[in-house]
Design an enzyme around this catalytic site. Structure first.
Site, PDB file in Angstrom:
ATOM      1  N   HIS A  22       0.889  -3.740 -10.626  1.00 26.40           N
ATOM      2  CA  HIS A  22       1.725  -4.674  -9.805  1.00 26.40           C
ATOM      3  C   HIS A  22       1.600  -5.937 -10.403  1.00 26.40           C
ATOM      4  CE1 HIS A  22       1.625  -2.037  -6.006  1.00 26.40           C
ATOM      5  NE2 HIS A  22       1.922  -1.314  -7.025  1.00 26.40           N
ATOM      6  N   CYS A  76       1.217  -5.971  -1.492  1.00 26.33           N
ATOM      7  CA  CYS A  76       0.870  -4.767  -0.636  1.00 26.33           C
ATOM      8  C   CYS A  76      -0.534  -4.803  -0.384  1.00 26.33           C
ATOM      9  CB  CYS A  76       1.024  -3.533  -1.818  1.00 26.33           C
ATOM     10  SG  CYS A  76       0.042  -3.480  -3.051  1.00 26.33           S
ATOM     11  N   GLU A 132       0.964  -9.092  -8.978  1.00 29.00           N
ATOM     12  CA  GLU A 132      -0.201  -9.658  -8.776  1.00 29.00           C
ATOM     13  C   GLU A 132      -1.456  -9.369  -9.709  1.00 29.00           C
ATOM     14  OE1 GLU A 132       1.615  -9.295  -4.970  1.00 29.00           O
ATOM     15  OE2 GLU A 132       1.623  -7.885  -6.909  1.00 29.00           O
ATOM     16  N   CYS A 134      -2.878  -5.088  -3.198  1.00 30.96           N
ATOM     17  CA  CYS A 134      -2.902  -6.516  -3.528  1.00 30.96           C
ATOM     18  C   CYS A 134      -3.493  -7.620  -2.894  1.00 30.96           C
ATOM     19  CB  CYS A 134      -1.726  -6.769  -4.262  1.00 30.96           C
ATOM     20  SG  CYS A 134      -1.059  -5.924  -5.526  1.00 30.96           S
TER      21      CYS A 134
END
Length: 250
Positions: free
Chosen positions: A54, A88, A56, A91
């Site tokens: 992801h 999410c 992040e 994260c």
């Protein structure tokens, strides 16, 4: 507003991700005391075939490479993350454990949002946090360039995704440029925190569940190709790194 300035950069990076066949979610990590961009990330799940790649985590890896693991812990409380889509749950938990100072995001993550849409990981009391983090959480500000973030996601999902387990028929994919879901501010902020963040002039936005800006979308921002954004961000990150090393030698 500084939030809009930095979110525009994140949106530009998300557009770059879209143009390179990735889910258009992107972020920048800003050193709050100086306002400098110190790292950036965009989704890499399609290219890497890794579900945890992801945006992040891509940015966190850059910071670790620059400062080392110990340096990450020391600096994260002074970082504001600007990300086009709400982090999410995974994260959000990682950001909390790193003791991030603040998260600013565009649109909510309806299926996996960890800052209020599904769970409020940033405020819960069960996630592990650093021992010196008495607040046990971080501030999260939603709704900055929300419609632009939504439209980039819509652009992606009307395309054919060859890696999708069950590709949708092209006839089922219709691009909606006119309607947007209500902005549910109360999922993320109470009214007092909303007014403290945005000012009393925007009080009616909270009650009416509407965006801070006008109803229009910045189409130029999301429809323009951003071929130079990586080079721009690399230069900004190098400048931050230079200043860090310069300060450490003083």
């Amino acid at each position: 507003m500084q939030h809009i300035k930095h979110m525009r950069t994140a949106v530009r990076l998300a557009r770059y991700a879209l143009d390179h066949d990735e889910t258009p979610v992107a972020c920048i990590f800003v050193h709050t005391p100086t306002g400098q961009v110190m790292a950036y990330g965009m989704n890499d799940t399609n290219k890497s075939l890794t579900g945890v790649a992801h945006a992040e985590f891509m940015g966190i890896d850059q910071i670790k490479a620059m400062l080392g693991s110990r340096g990450v812990v020391d600096v994260f409380k002074d970082i504001t993350l600007y990300v086009t889509v709400e982090p999410c749950i995974m994260c959000a938990s990682a950001l909390k454990q790193l003791d991030i100072g603040k998260v600013v995001f565009g649109c909510g993550n309806e299926r996996f949002g960890g800052n209020g849409t599904v769970l409020s990981v940033n405020h819960d009391t069960c996630t592990l946090v650093p021992k010196n983090n008495s607040a046990a959480g971080y501030e999260s500000i939603p709704g900055i360039l929300r419609k632009e973030a939504i439209m980039l996601l819509r652009y992606f999902y009307v395309r054919q995704n060859e890696r999708a387990p069950k590709p949708r028929s092209k006839s089922d994919r219709v691009l909606d440029k006119n309607t947007f879901p209500p902005m549910e501010w109360s999922k993320y902020l109470n009214e007092e925190a909303f007014i403290e963040t945005f000012g009393d002039d925007y009080r009616t936005c909270f009650a009416n569940k509407v965006d801070l800006s006008s109803n229009s979308v910045d189409w130029d921002l999301i429809d323009s190709h951003q071929d130079n954004i990586i080079q721009e961000l690399e230069e900004q990150c190098k400048m931050f790194k230079f200043n860090v090393h310069k300060k450490s030698k003083v």
